[in-house]
Structures are given as C-alpha cells and as structure tokens.
Design an enzyme around this catalytic site. Structure first.
Site, short mmCIF file in Angstrom:
data_model
loop_
_atom_site.label_atom_id
_atom_site.label_comp_id
_atom_site.label_asym_id
_atom_site.label_seq_id
_atom_site.Cartn_x
_atom_site.Cartn_y
_atom_site.Cartn_z
N TRP A 125 58.00 61.94 42.67
CA TRP A 125 56.70 62.61 42.74
C TRP A 125 55.58 61.55 42.77
CZ3 TRP A 125 54.76 67.00 44.13
CH2 TRP A 125 53.57 67.50 43.61
N LYS A 174 46.43 55.97 36.36
CA LYS A 174 45.38 56.06 37.38
C LYS A 174 44.09 55.54 36.74
CE LYS A 174 47.28 60.70 38.53
NZ LYS A 174 48.44 60.52 39.36
N SER A 218 50.87 57.37 34.01
CA SER A 218 50.63 58.54 34.84
C SER A 218 49.13 58.77 35.04
CB SER A 218 51.32 59.74 34.22
OG SER A 218 51.56 60.69 35.21
N HIS A 240 60.09 60.09 35.02
CA HIS A 240 58.69 59.88 34.66
C HIS A 240 58.57 59.65 33.15
CE1 HIS A 240 54.49 60.39 35.69
NE2 HIS A 240 54.33 61.30 34.75
C1 GTR Z 1 51.47 65.51 37.02
C2 GTR Z 1 50.54 65.05 38.11
C3 GTR Z 1 50.66 63.56 38.28
C4 GTR Z 1 50.65 62.81 36.97
C5 GTR Z 1 51.37 63.53 35.86
C6 GTR Z 1 51.11 63.00 34.45
O1 GTR Z 1 51.45 66.87 36.85
O2 GTR Z 1 50.87 65.71 39.29
O3 GTR Z 1 49.64 63.10 39.14
O4 GTR Z 1 49.37 62.49 36.59
O5 GTR Z 1 51.08 64.87 35.83
O6 GTR Z 1 49.98 62.62 34.12
O7 GTR Z 1 52.06 62.95 33.66
#
Ligand code: GTR
Length: 385
Positions: free
Chosen positions: A315, A228, A224, A366
């Site tokens: 997402w 990045k 996540s 996620h």
């Molecule tokens: C979320 C965000 C994502 C992702 C995620 C995470 O809130 O919108 O871009 O980075 O967190 O890091 O789990």
C-alpha cells in the site's frame, strides 16, 4: 501470493509493477522557467525556495505567519528513569495569541551520564500519547525510549492528535483553528500533516533550551502518516539534521506518479484534512503535478534522510519509496555530498547507507519496531556522532 491477495481486497488499486504508468519525474535541478541549476548558490537562491513554495501551494499547505507567544511548563519529572540512566520530563507547550491559549503535552528524556551534549530524536507519534509514567514503566517498540538512552541519544515525543485532531472534522479543536481564530481554512492553508510537523519544530524549540542536548544534532522521525510529516517537517525547518520516514508511502517518500498502492485520489478522499485542497486536483492526473516526492527529499539535502519500507506494505509502495530517495541524489551531489545512487533496492533486511542517505526494507507488514530503530540509529550514528 501477496499481490493477488491485495488486488482482490482493493480492486481499484494497482499492485502490479508492469501496470505502473510511464512517467517522467520533474528534475529538481531545473527551475519552473526551465533553467538548469549549476551551483549550491543557485540551488539556495533560486531553486530551493521555489520548490518549497510549490509544495506549500500544491501539497501540504502554507503555515500562518500570525505572531504567537510560547512557553513551556514542566508538569512531571523523574530523575532516575531506567535505573538512573535518564531523566524524564513531561512538558506542556502553551501558546498564546491575544487572550486565547492552546496547549499540547510532550515528553523528553535525556541521558544522565553523557560526557557532553547529546544528539536527540524527536518522534512524531501518530498512534497515541505516551505519558511520562508509561514511558518509564512499559517498553514500547514504537517509541523505544530506553534504546535511545542506551545508544546515547536524548528523545522527545508528542501525539499528533493533541496538536491537530487526526480526523476529517477535527479542525475546530486543533492548532490550525486556534491560529485562524476559528475561521475556516483557506484552500492553500496548512493541513494536519504540516501542523504536526510544526509541532515537532516547537518541541525542538524546547530542546534548544536544554544544555545537555546538542540542538544542531536533532533528527525528526515518524511512521506512516507520521513519516509523511517528518519529511515535510525537515523541509520547513532546516534546524533538523535528519529526517527519518518509516513506511510513509503516498504523500511521504513514495513517488505520486507511480500510482502504485495508495493514490492521490484515495488519500485526499480518505484524509481530506492531511493535504491542502490543490493536491486533490491531481487525482488521476499525477503526471501534471509540478513536483513529486523525490523533491521533498531534495529539499532536506544536504542534511540526512533515512527511508524505511516493509516488503508486505505494498500500500505504501516500497519501490516508490526507494526510487524517490535515489532520484534526489543529484541534489546532494550538487551540494557536495554523497547519497545513495544505486537504482536497485538492497536485499531484504539489509541496510544501505551512503553519505547523507540511508534505506532498508524489512520483512513484514506496515509497522515500526526495534529492528527499524536499530537500523535508523546506525545511520544516525554516522552523521550525528
Ligand atoms: C493509511 C493511509 C496511509 C498511512 C496509514 C498510517 O490508512 O492510507 O497513507 O498513512 O494509514 O498512517 O498508518
């Protein structure tokens, strides 16, 4: 179904494929001036640096060139972890500029019984710090140390917030403020994602001093926001042999121009400390970006890139994550390497590997777990073993 449910939850975001705007991706092999790049030499001398600068100026910010000293201090050790299979150490990275210091801890494990120097994975942990004692006692699918050891890899990990606090107002307590001597950041200065990636490079500095690790075979990984970070870390530091980006979404592997799920507007509003100021100017006008995220993958070429998605993590835009990997293939090709070119995604739960790139989309939401790591290490084996 899922799309309906998510659309209801977050009305202002698009989860419908037919509503993805039409767009043209910038061609990584065409310079800003419109010249086509035709050879590895031209890529290295004319285009790669130009692209890197664009991402620094417009997306992740520029790292400082301030001089600093760095030393590593061992604070804990166990030579018999996992029934004697590994040695674990907790290390403190200590930075000095003039008479000021900053430090963050990380943990390293190396296999005890390897026949020669091993490859390694540096995992950027965006969730928590795993101290040595915890890593030895409690298996954790988010950073499965024993799995790495069993598969012949050394591994190291640190917690992002120890480097640069992961919150809007965390600046004064982080490495960026330390480098700027407390002065507020300029609009195009590095932000947290870049700072975390920089920290991964400092952990690599340490791995380079360990004889039983082959520092030319080190992957950087993250989930996540950590995913990045791992991509950008490998753009900035060409010593990383592979970047593994798990469920990284917007500002990671996903194409910004698709504006599917999380958008530039949303991410720069919710997390203003992640990207430099100019990125927020592209809110709602992603088509004007001089770059897109496939070019982050391209910047890592000819080294390895592994991207993983989860089918319910809309997402993060799984399609956009896969599409950027494929859109970078021509750069791998120019550099004489194979990469995934197939436009359609592989079936759920199956891995696709071609040359320097790999991908899987797993069932579920996620997250990062054993299945993701198993697939990733299968890919890493093909390049690092
Ligand atoms: C979320 C965000 C994502 C992702 C995620 C995470 O809130 O919108 O871009 O980075 O967190 O890091 O789990």
């Amino acid at each position: 179904d899922l799309v309906e449910k998510l659309t209801k939850q977050r009305r202002e975001f698009n989860y419908v494929e037919s509503k993805v705007p039409t767009y043209t991706l910038p061609n990584p092999l065409v310079t800003r001036g419109g010249d086509l790049i035709r050879s590895p030499k031209e890529w290295n001398e004319r285009r790669r640096g130009e692209l890197l600068e664009l991402f620094r100026e417009q997306v992740y910010g520029r790292r400082p060139d301030t001089e600093y000293s760095l030393r590593f201090e061992q604070t804990a050790e166990t030579t018999r972890a996992f029934d004697g299979a590994a040695t674990g150490r907790e290390i403190k990275a200590i930075f000095e500029i003039d008479d000021r210091t900053f430090s963050f801890p990380f943990v390293v494990f190396v296999p005890n019984n390897a026949s020669g120097p091993t490859p390694a994975v540096i995992h950027i942990n965006n969730r928590y710090f795993v101290p040595l004692a915890t890593a030895v006692e409690k298996p954790d699918p988010f950073w499965p140390v024993e799995t790495f050891i069993e598969r012949g890899y050394a591994t190291a990990s640190f917690h992002t917030s120890h480097v640069d606090p992961d919150k809007k107002d965390g600046y004064p307590d982080g490495i960026r403020s330390f480098f700027a001597d407390g002065k507020p950041p300029e609009d195009t200065a590095w932000r947290s994602l870049s700072a975390w990636g920089w920290a991964a490079s400092r952990v690599l500095d340490h791995l380079q001093t360990i004889d039983s690790i082959d520092a030319s075979r080190v992957a950087v990984s993250g989930h996540s926001r950590g995913g990045k970070t791992s991509l950008w870390a490998a753009c900035e530091d060409e010593r990383f042999a592979i970047a593994y980006s798990n469920n990284s979404g917007c500002g990671g592997a996903a194409l910004s121009r698709r504006a599917y799920g999380e958008t530039v507007e949303r991410i720069t509003t919710s997390f203003p400390h992640w990207f430099c100021k100019p990125f927020s100017d592209y809110a709602g006008r992603e088509n004007d970006l001089p770059v897109d995220q496939h070019e982050v993958v391209a910047l890592i070429a000819p080294r390895g890139v592994y991207v993983a998605s989860a089918d319910e993590d809309l997402w993060a835009d799984p399609k956009g994550e896969y599409a950027s990997l494929v859109a970078a293939a021509p750069v791998f090709g120019l550099l004489g390497k194979d990469a995934i070119e197939t436009a359609t995604m592989p079936p759920l739960g199956q891995q696709r590997i071609k040359g320097q790139t790999g991908y899987h989309i797993r069932a579920g939401g996620h997250g990062l777990g054993e299945l993701d790591w198993d697939f990733f290490l299968d890919f890493a084996d093909t390049l690092l073993k």
